[in-house]
Enzyme design. Structure first.
Site, PDB file in Angstrom:
ATOM      1  N   ASP A 150       0.820  -1.219   0.000  1.00  0.00           N
ATOM      2  CA  ASP A 150       0.000   0.000   0.000  1.00  0.00           C
ATOM      3  C   ASP A 150       0.849   1.262   0.000  1.00  0.00           C
ATOM      4  OD1 ASP A 150       0.766  -0.452   2.611  1.00  0.00           O
ATOM      5  OD2 ASP A 150      -1.260  -0.455   3.446  1.00  0.00           O
TER       6      ASP A 150
HETATM    7  C1  LAN Z   1       3.384  -1.556  10.298  1.00  0.00           C
HETATM    8  C2  LAN Z   1       3.221  -0.108  10.117  1.00  0.00           C
HETATM    9  C3  LAN Z   1       2.633   0.336   8.812  1.00  0.00           C
HETATM   10  C4  LAN Z   1       1.664  -0.676   8.245  1.00  0.00           C
HETATM   11  C5  LAN Z   1       0.740  -0.099   7.137  1.00  0.00           C
HETATM   12  C6  LAN Z   1       1.491   0.522   5.958  1.00  0.00           C
HETATM   13  C7  LAN Z   1      -0.158   0.994   7.724  1.00  0.00           C
HETATM   14  C8  LAN Z   1      -0.163  -1.234   6.659  1.00  0.00           C
HETATM   15  O1  LAN Z   1      -1.115  -0.743   5.757  1.00  0.00           O
HETATM   16  C9  LAN Z   1       0.653  -2.395   6.166  1.00  0.00           C
HETATM   17  C10 LAN Z   1       1.517  -2.964   7.283  1.00  0.00           C
HETATM   18  C11 LAN Z   1       2.474  -1.949   7.934  1.00  0.00           C
HETATM   19  C12 LAN Z   1       3.639  -1.747   7.008  1.00  0.00           C
HETATM   20  C13 LAN Z   1       3.044  -2.450   9.267  1.00  0.00           C
HETATM   21  C14 LAN Z   1       3.340  -3.893   9.460  1.00  0.00           C
HETATM   22  C15 LAN Z   1       3.707  -4.352  10.875  1.00  0.00           C
HETATM   23  C16 LAN Z   1       4.556  -3.335  11.632  1.00  0.00           C
HETATM   24  C17 LAN Z   1       5.848  -3.122  10.873  1.00  0.00           C
HETATM   25  C18 LAN Z   1       3.746  -2.028  11.684  1.00  0.00           C
HETATM   26  C19 LAN Z   1       2.415  -2.148  12.392  1.00  0.00           C
HETATM   27  C20 LAN Z   1       4.603  -1.190  12.605  1.00  0.00           C
HETATM   28  C21 LAN Z   1       5.204  -2.204  13.639  1.00  0.00           C
HETATM   29  C22 LAN Z   1       4.875  -3.614  13.116  1.00  0.00           C
HETATM   30  C23 LAN Z   1       5.968  -4.659  13.413  1.00  0.00           C
HETATM   31  C24 LAN Z   1       5.511  -6.024  12.991  1.00  0.00           C
HETATM   32  C25 LAN Z   1       6.325  -4.701  14.882  1.00  0.00           C
HETATM   33  C26 LAN Z   1       7.155  -5.872  15.315  1.00  0.00           C
HETATM   34  C27 LAN Z   1       6.332  -6.869  16.021  1.00  0.00           C
HETATM   35  C28 LAN Z   1       6.015  -8.113  15.617  1.00  0.00           C
HETATM   36  C29 LAN Z   1       4.835  -8.774  16.150  1.00  0.00           C
HETATM   37  C30 LAN Z   1       6.808  -8.907  14.651  1.00  0.00           C
END
Ligand code: LAN
Length: 726
Positions: A451
């Site tokens: 996205d």
């Molecule tokens: C995020 C932040 C952004 C988010 C969006 C772009 C908003 C979404 O549309 C797609 C997924 C994504 C990129 C995303 C995936 C998972 C993340 C990276 C996070 C929520 C920020 C932190 C998280 C990450 C997995 C944290 C580490 C913890 C684990 C359980 C592995």
């Protein structure tokens, strides 16, 4: 006033902090030691805003705005004033999860790198200020109930950072931890961190065998087919647990050992507690299959595995870590894996190892200071995502063409140009093509997100299509968008899994049955990629917008849009809602879905799906005219309202309704009124409630949303109904 101010927790002098940024969007806080330096290098206004300093000067705006558009302009002027001019981004404390900082602390303690005093103070303040107001513990995230995991690791951090055992914050937290059964009930990652710190025994941690990484790739459950985050964590975690890496025991650790358990450390049978997880923490219990596999692995590791196999497999893991770091300029995908990786590098290379040093240095870029103190964020920021929205929404709102916002848009546009990937990942790192795509945070972080790519494509085209920006058109070669489109199309799930949808970083590569061996205990749905309706919506937006601009692969795009739209329609629930995974929750997903459908001309009057989607949102409008949804929605998968409306969620609902051409203006106008009511005299909106979520159970803040979405909502309203009086 923060809680820490009331109990004598020391604070640094906020006027001495500077936020250093780079053109690629890296952010790093620096503390100036001497007054003379501060005079030579004054704190900029953006930093003053971020730190809530009293000498922050808000921009000059229209006093007492009289029309909806004037309110939008005031919001826009405020937002523009807090842009970082050097990078063109909006640095913010992207906080929420309470299990990130332990990585940095463990890394420093393990490697005996001392943490500067000013950093220590602010790290302590953050944890103190986020303690549960009643029981003094911590949860998985900022607004969670206290859990064993959260309370243990944050307690350990406080103690390592120097807060004495007798300090009231520690006493209260310890009491809660003991009530929860003590640190023995930690989930897998908690046990792993404790073991690295020599506060637990690796024998009591379920295995994470690096043998998996030695399997041939054709094996259907090969770990490099898992979700990128999960595999990134289990590679270094596997290495550390197989090699039983522990830091040296010292008097402080010995003290902590005696504080976090309910029994004396030496009397604990760690091997018998591998599967013990505190009830409050347990979100995703083990399956019997996983328990059997773990038992077999323990026997294999203890009695069967020859040393050469261990070394061979750990070497495989180590090679993958080096590749991951090369692909991410030593940042790693996110802070949890990056911290484990850095410890592995130290273990292999020692304190002078060049990879270790680079990787350690970059850990500083995930640490961010805010009013409550300093913490390790969810990622190294949200730069690209915010910039892509900013550019689009200023165009949507009719603001981008106004000369006063020209520079801010150009700045962000240049940032997006710099952030598009222009290299592929190194051979053998099991990464897909990324040339042309965009990440969520920075180019250096190196991971394509579907996205983020789609939203960036749209933002770039908006600028390239606008006469008002002809001065910067020569900066971008639009054939580069072809690469972006190639990557985006390649991300659509068209195989056996979830046909037509888009996931986050990659296509779905393995069966969700892998969830049967999910060892994390605190998170569900992390083993493989899943289809996400928001990612699918954004992808439709990006692709559909691109077809208005170019004929490149237009037939493929048409098919992709058709398949994605079918998926969006199919994933609507009976009540008309969509469940959102990355924002809270049905309101967030509803907005995205309605926008995507509107882009292909499905509106309230010609589509049942859209009509139902709108009716669902409308049925949730609160008496004050706005909308407000609680984090509980994400956890329980049913709509849970907050008592009072929230500006961001009201904006989401209003945007969805406006784009769908919802016919009842009054309903929309009430939402607009609420958004305006919540706007401050300075033109800004203040934080009201956490906006984002991940893995259904962890809340995370998106501080720029409180500007982006209200501004878009106000602007769209004016475009549809004219510039009405407030
Ligand atoms: C995020 C932040 C952004 C988010 C969006 C772009 C908003 C979404 O549309 C797609 C997924 C994504 C990129 C995303 C995936 C998972 C993340 C990276 C996070 C929520 C920020 C932190 C998280 C990450 C997995 C944290 C580490 C913890 C684990 C359980 C592995």
């Amino acid at each position: 006033m923060q809680y820490s101010d009331t109990i004598d927790i020391p604070k640094t002098d906020f006027s001495k902090w500077r936020l250093r940024t780079t053109e690629l969007g890296a952010q790093r806080w620096e503390y100036l030691q001497y007054d003379i330096e501060c005079v030579k290098d004054p704190q900029d206004n953006m930093t003053k805003y971020l730190l809530n300093q009293s000498d922050f000067t808000p921009p000059s705006i229209i006093e007492n705005p009289k029309t909806v558009f004037e309110a939008a302009k005031n919001g826009a002027s405020f937002f523009q004033a807090i842009q970082d001019e050097k990078s063109g981004t909006w640095p913010v404390q992207y906080k929420g999860p309470m299990f990130m900082t332990i990585g940095y602390i463990a890394c420093c303690y393990f490697t005996k790198i001392s943490i500067p005093d000013y950093e220590k103070k602010e790290l302590i303040r953050y944890i103190v200020n986020t303690a549960h107001p009643v029981d003094g513990g911590w949860g998985l995230h900022e607004i969670d109930k206290s859990t064993c995991f959260g309370t243990t690791i944050n307690y350990v951090i406080l103690r390592i950072l120097g807060l004495p055992k007798e300090h009231p914050v520690c006493t209260k937290a310890r009491k809660t931890l003991h009530k929860l059964g003590g640190a023995i009930g930690n989930p897998h990652w908690g046990k792993a961190w404790l073991s690295v710190l020599n506060l637990y025994k690796w024998e009591g941690v379920n295995p994470a065998p690096t043998e998996l990484f030695a399997l041939p790739y054709w094996v259907p459950i090969h770990p490099m087919k898992w979700w990128v985050h999960t595999r990134a964590i289990y590679i270094p975690l596997g290495y550390l647990s197989s090699a039983k890496v522990q830091c040296e025991l010292d008097p402080l650790l010995q003290e902590i050992r005696s504080e976090i358990f309910t029994k004396p450390f030496d009397s604990i049978e760690f091997t018998e507690n591998r599967n013990k997880v505190c009830g409050v923490d347990l979100y995703y219990p083990h399956t019997s299959l996983l328990n059997i596999l773990n038992k077999c692995m323990v026997i294999y590791e203890t009695y069967v595995r020859p040393n050469w196999v261990l070394n061979y497999c750990n070497q495989k893991a180590y090679d993958l870590i080096l590749k991951e770091l090369e692909n991410t300029e030593y940042l790693g995908i996110a802070p949890v894996s990056a911290a484990f990786e850095t410890i592995v590098l130290y273990h292999k290379q020692g304190k002078d190892g060049k990879d270790f040093k680079r990787s350690f240095e970059r850990m500083k870029e995930v640490m961010f200071l805010g009013k409550q103190g300093m913490t390790v964020m969810g990622t190294n920021g949200s730069q690209v995502w915010d910039c892509a929205f900013f550019i689009q929404y200023f165009f949507n709102a009719g603001l981008a063409e106004l000369p006063q916002y020209h520079n801010a848009i150009v700045n962000s546009f240049k940032f997006l140009i710099r952030s598009q990937f222009d290299t592929e990942c190194v051979q053998g790192s099991f990464r897909d093509k990324r040339l042309g795509a965009w990440p969520f945070s920075t180019k250096e972080q190196g991971y394509t997100v579907s996205d983020c790519t789609a939203e960036s494509i749209k933002a770039i085209i908006m600028v390239m299509n606008s006469k008002a920006y002809s001065d910067v058109h020569e900066l971008y070669d639009t054939t580069k968008l072809h690469n972006a489109i190639d990557v985006l199309l390649s991300l659509q799930n068209v195989g056996n899994f979830e046909f037509g949808s888009f996931s986050t970083y990659e296509r779905i590569k393995a069966t969700p049955l892998l969830e049967l061996i999910n060892p994390a205990e605190v998170f569900g749905n992390i083993m493989v990629e899943y289809p996400y309706v928001e990612c699918t919506d954004s992808s439709v937006l990006g692709l559909a917008y691109f077809t208005k601009y170019s004929n490149y692969r237009s037939d493929d795009i048409k098919i992709a849009i058709q398949r994605a739209t079918d998926y969006i329609k199919k994933s609507q629930q009976i009540d008309g809602s969509w469940y959102g995974c990355w924002g809270i929750c049905f309101t967030y997903a509803g907005m995205f879905a309605l926008e995507a459908l509107a882009d292909i001309n499905l509106k309230y009057n010609n589509s049942d799906v859209v009509k139902k989607g709108c009716d669902f949102l409308v049925s949730r409008q609160l008496d004050d005219g706005g909308w407000g949804e609680s984090m509980k929605s994400s956890e329980t998968h049913t709509y849970v309202t907050t008592c009072e409306s929230l500006a961001v969620q009201t904006a989401w609902a209003v945007i969805g309704l406006l784009l769908a051409n919802y016919p009842d203006k009054d309903i929309i106008r009430k939402g607009i009124d609420l958004i305006i009511k919540r706007q401050k005299e300075t033109g800004e909106w203040e934080f009201e409630n956490i906006e984002g979520v991940f893995n259904h159970s962890c809340a995370i803040e998106y501080p720029n949303y409180k500007f982006l979405f209200p501004i878009k909502a106000l602007g769209l309203y004016v475009k549809r109904y004219g510039n009405e009086k407030i």
